[in-house]
Scaffold this motif. Structure first.
Motif, PDB file in Angstrom:
ATOM      1  N   VAL A  48     -27.186  34.906 -10.222  1.00 55.01           N
ATOM      2  CA  VAL A  48     -26.252  34.002  -9.537  1.00 55.01           C
ATOM      3  C   VAL A  48     -26.044  32.729 -10.347  1.00 55.01           C
ATOM      4  N   CYS A  49     -27.129  32.153 -10.846  1.00 57.68           N
ATOM      5  CA  CYS A  49     -27.012  30.895 -11.601  1.00 57.68           C
ATOM      6  C   CYS A  49     -26.276  31.076 -12.916  1.00 57.68           C
ATOM      7  N   ARG A  50     -26.355  32.267 -13.492  1.00 65.25           N
ATOM      8  CA  ARG A  50     -25.684  32.516 -14.770  1.00 65.25           C
ATOM      9  C   ARG A  50     -24.225  32.927 -14.583  1.00 65.25           C
ATOM     10  N   VAL A  51     -23.933  33.667 -13.508  1.00 66.53           N
ATOM     11  CA  VAL A  51     -22.597  34.226 -13.302  1.00 66.53           C
ATOM     12  C   VAL A  51     -21.651  33.242 -12.627  1.00 66.53           C
ATOM     13  N   GLU A  52     -22.123  32.553 -11.596  1.00 70.53           N
ATOM     14  CA  GLU A  52     -21.253  31.689 -10.804  1.00 70.53           C
ATOM     15  C   GLU A  52     -21.067  30.333 -11.489  1.00 70.53           C
ATOM     16  N   LYS A  53     -19.825  30.026 -11.843  1.00 70.13           N
ATOM     17  CA  LYS A  53     -19.536  28.793 -12.581  1.00 70.13           C
ATOM     18  C   LYS A  53     -19.814  27.537 -11.768  1.00 70.13           C
ATOM     19  N   SER A  54     -19.692  27.614 -10.440  1.00 71.19           N
ATOM     20  CA  SER A  54     -19.938  26.440  -9.603  1.00 71.19           C
ATOM     21  C   SER A  54     -21.403  26.012  -9.632  1.00 71.19           C
ATOM     22  N   LEU A  55     -22.272  26.901 -10.118  1.00 69.92           N
ATOM     23  CA  LEU A  55     -23.698  26.578 -10.188  1.00 69.92           C
ATOM     24  C   LEU A  55     -24.140  26.192 -11.603  1.00 69.92           C
ATOM     25  N   ASN A  56     -23.172  25.907 -12.454  1.00 75.59           N
ATOM     26  CA  ASN A  56     -23.506  25.475 -13.811  1.00 75.59           C
ATOM     27  C   ASN A  56     -23.847  23.987 -13.832  1.00 75.59           C
ATOM     28  N   THR A  57     -24.934  23.642 -13.139  1.00 77.95           N
ATOM     29  CA  THR A  57     -25.412  22.262 -13.072  1.00 77.95           C
ATOM     30  C   THR A  57     -26.873  22.235 -13.524  1.00 77.95           C
ATOM     31  N   LEU A 292     -32.612  30.409  -2.253  1.00 80.09           N
ATOM     32  CA  LEU A 292     -31.973  31.328  -1.315  1.00 80.09           C
ATOM     33  C   LEU A 292     -31.762  30.724   0.071  1.00 80.09           C
ATOM     34  N   ARG A 293     -32.319  29.526   0.326  1.00 80.56           N
ATOM     35  CA  ARG A 293     -32.007  28.783   1.543  1.00 80.56           C
ATOM     36  C   ARG A 293     -30.893  27.771   1.301  1.00 80.56           C
ATOM     37  N   ASN A 294     -30.454  27.695   0.044  1.00 82.54           N
ATOM     38  CA  ASN A 294     -29.455  26.718  -0.364  1.00 82.54           C
ATOM     39  C   ASN A 294     -28.052  27.238  -0.051  1.00 82.54           C
ATOM     40  N   LYS A 295     -27.224  26.407   0.602  1.00 80.30           N
ATOM     41  CA  LYS A 295     -25.882  26.836   1.001  1.00 80.30           C
ATOM     42  C   LYS A 295     -25.003  27.167  -0.197  1.00 80.30           C
ATOM     43  N   ASP A 296     -25.137  26.408  -1.283  1.00 76.19           N
ATOM     44  CA  ASP A 296     -24.327  26.686  -2.471  1.00 76.19           C
ATOM     45  C   ASP A 296     -24.664  28.053  -3.062  1.00 76.19           C
ATOM     46  N   ALA A 300     -22.267  31.363  -3.270  1.00 78.14           N
ATOM     47  CA  ALA A 300     -22.076  32.047  -4.548  1.00 78.14           C
ATOM     48  C   ALA A 300     -22.400  33.530  -4.424  1.00 78.14           C
ATOM     49  N   LEU A 301     -23.442  33.862  -3.668  1.00 76.85           N
ATOM     50  CA  LEU A 301     -23.790  35.267  -3.448  1.00 76.85           C
ATOM     51  C   LEU A 301     -22.662  36.013  -2.732  1.00 76.85           C
ATOM     52  N   VAL A 302     -22.069  35.360  -1.729  1.00 69.70           N
ATOM     53  CA  VAL A 302     -20.954  35.974  -0.993  1.00 69.70           C
ATOM     54  C   VAL A 302     -19.769  36.193  -1.921  1.00 69.70           C
ATOM     55  N   LYS A 303     -19.461  35.208  -2.772  1.00 69.77           N
ATOM     56  CA  LYS A 303     -18.345  35.327  -3.710  1.00 69.77           C
ATOM     57  C   LYS A 303     -18.568  36.473  -4.692  1.00 69.77           C
ATOM     58  N   ILE A 304     -19.802  36.582  -5.196  1.00 68.48           N
ATOM     59  CA  ILE A 304     -20.113  37.654  -6.148  1.00 68.48           C
ATOM     60  C   ILE A 304     -20.021  39.008  -5.462  1.00 68.48           C
ATOM     61  N   LYS A 305     -20.510  39.083  -4.213  1.00 67.12           N
ATOM     62  CA  LYS A 305     -20.439  40.339  -3.463  1.00 67.12           C
ATOM     63  C   LYS A 305     -18.998  40.754  -3.220  1.00 67.12           C
TER      64      LYS A 305
END
Length: 311
Positions: A48-57, A292-296, A300-305
């Motif tokens: 998730v952290c590698r694929v989802e661009k919104s988590l590139n922090t 996994l308790r984090n809303k972001d 991101a998991l929902v978007k990837i799914k």
């Protein structure tokens, strides 16, 4: 394999956590299930952290490294423990024992450094938001994470090199479920005073130093959280802070109790039980507590799914 006082021990025998032959299957099944859950949870974080661009922090960059670390950390001890339990053969060669000890010590030290770095990251984000992106540049993140890994592996090398020069010529039964420092030193038939002193100071600097940075960072965060005017925001922040602090407290308190004391102190089944907390429980809980308790992350998991099922 028992050797006399003139012969070097070439194999050790690891004792299991449980002394009930009839319960070995249940324990093996339980630890296998925990291991699979740990791998699954941490792999999800990495992907998730590698694929989802919104988590590139910076925060999620550090989390992905923590997840990779936890996979390696639990893989050093648990698979071997399960194998021994299933096969009934608890022996481990001297070289393999030292290798397990080195990687366990390296990854444990790296986790201490990484947890303190993550706490500092959260301190900057909460207490110094205007300076956050001035400090947490991509270069700083890469260099600091690289320093955590390299420092962890270099610090463990000293201990293992000293232990490798010791003679083991009496009992070969390690009173533990993996090759750890204290049980090994208790088996040595040579003087371990200098080795014990070195390891004690090294463990004290790594554990107490990183623990101090982590606790001070969370104390500053708590002070900032308490002055938040919105009751709802304060409640959410307090919940996140409490869960993070719980995991950190369990990890550091057990590690300090086991390692920041004379290493040749009497063996204790209580110490062996405590070891399960930082070798098995912490790698299992970290992905669920931190991410996994984090809303972001959940978004991101929902978007990837959705992206996967609509391909």
């Amino acid at each position: 394999m028992q050797k006399n006082n003139n012969s070097q021990v070439m194999f050790f025998t690891l004792l299991q956590l449980w002394n009930f032959p009839n319960g070995q299957f249940v324990f093996s099944l339980a630890f296998t299930f925990i291991y699979i859950l740990t791998l699954g949870g941490n792999l999800i974080i990495i992907v998730v952290c590698r694929v989802e661009k919104s988590l590139n922090t910076p925060m999620y960059f550090f989390l992905s490294h923590l997840a990779a670390l936890e996979i390696c950390y639990i893989s050093v001890t648990v698979p071997k423990m399960i194998q021994h339990s299933v096969s009934g053969d608890n022996t481990i060669p001297f070289a393999a024992c030292l290798t397990q000890l080195y990687f366990f010590g390296s990854l444990g030290s790296t986790e201490c450094f990484l947890l303190s770095l993550m706490a500092y990251d959260r301190y900057l984000a909460v207490c110094r938001p205007l300076h956050y992106y001035l400090v947490m540049t991509s270069k700083f993140c890469r260099v600091s994470v690289g320093s955590c890994w390299s420092s962890g592996f270099l610090s463990a090398m000293c201990s293992v090199l000293f232990i490798s020069t010791l003679k083991f010529c009496a009992s070969n039964q390690i009173q533990h479920f993996f090759c750890d420092i204290s049980p090994l030193l208790r088996l040595s038939c040579t003087n371990v005073q200098h080795t014990e002193t070195l390891i004690f100071y090294l463990a004290s600097v790594i554990l107490l130093g990183s623990c101090l940075v982590t606790v001070l960072s969370y104390f500053k965060i708590l002070s900032a959280v308490l002055v938040i005017s919105s009751r709802a925001r304060r409640g959410r922040a307090s919940s996140t802070f409490a869960s993070h602090l719980t995991v950190v407290t369990v990890y550091y308190s057990t590690m300090i109790f086991v390692y920041v004391r004379p290493t040749t102190a009497n063996a204790s089944s209580f110490s062996n039980t405590l070891s399960v907390l930082y070798t098995v429980l912490t790698p299992l809980l970290n992905p669920y507590i931190y991410a996994l308790r984090n809303k972001d992350v959940l978004k991101a998991l929902v978007k990837i799914k959705n992206r996967f099922f609509h391909m």
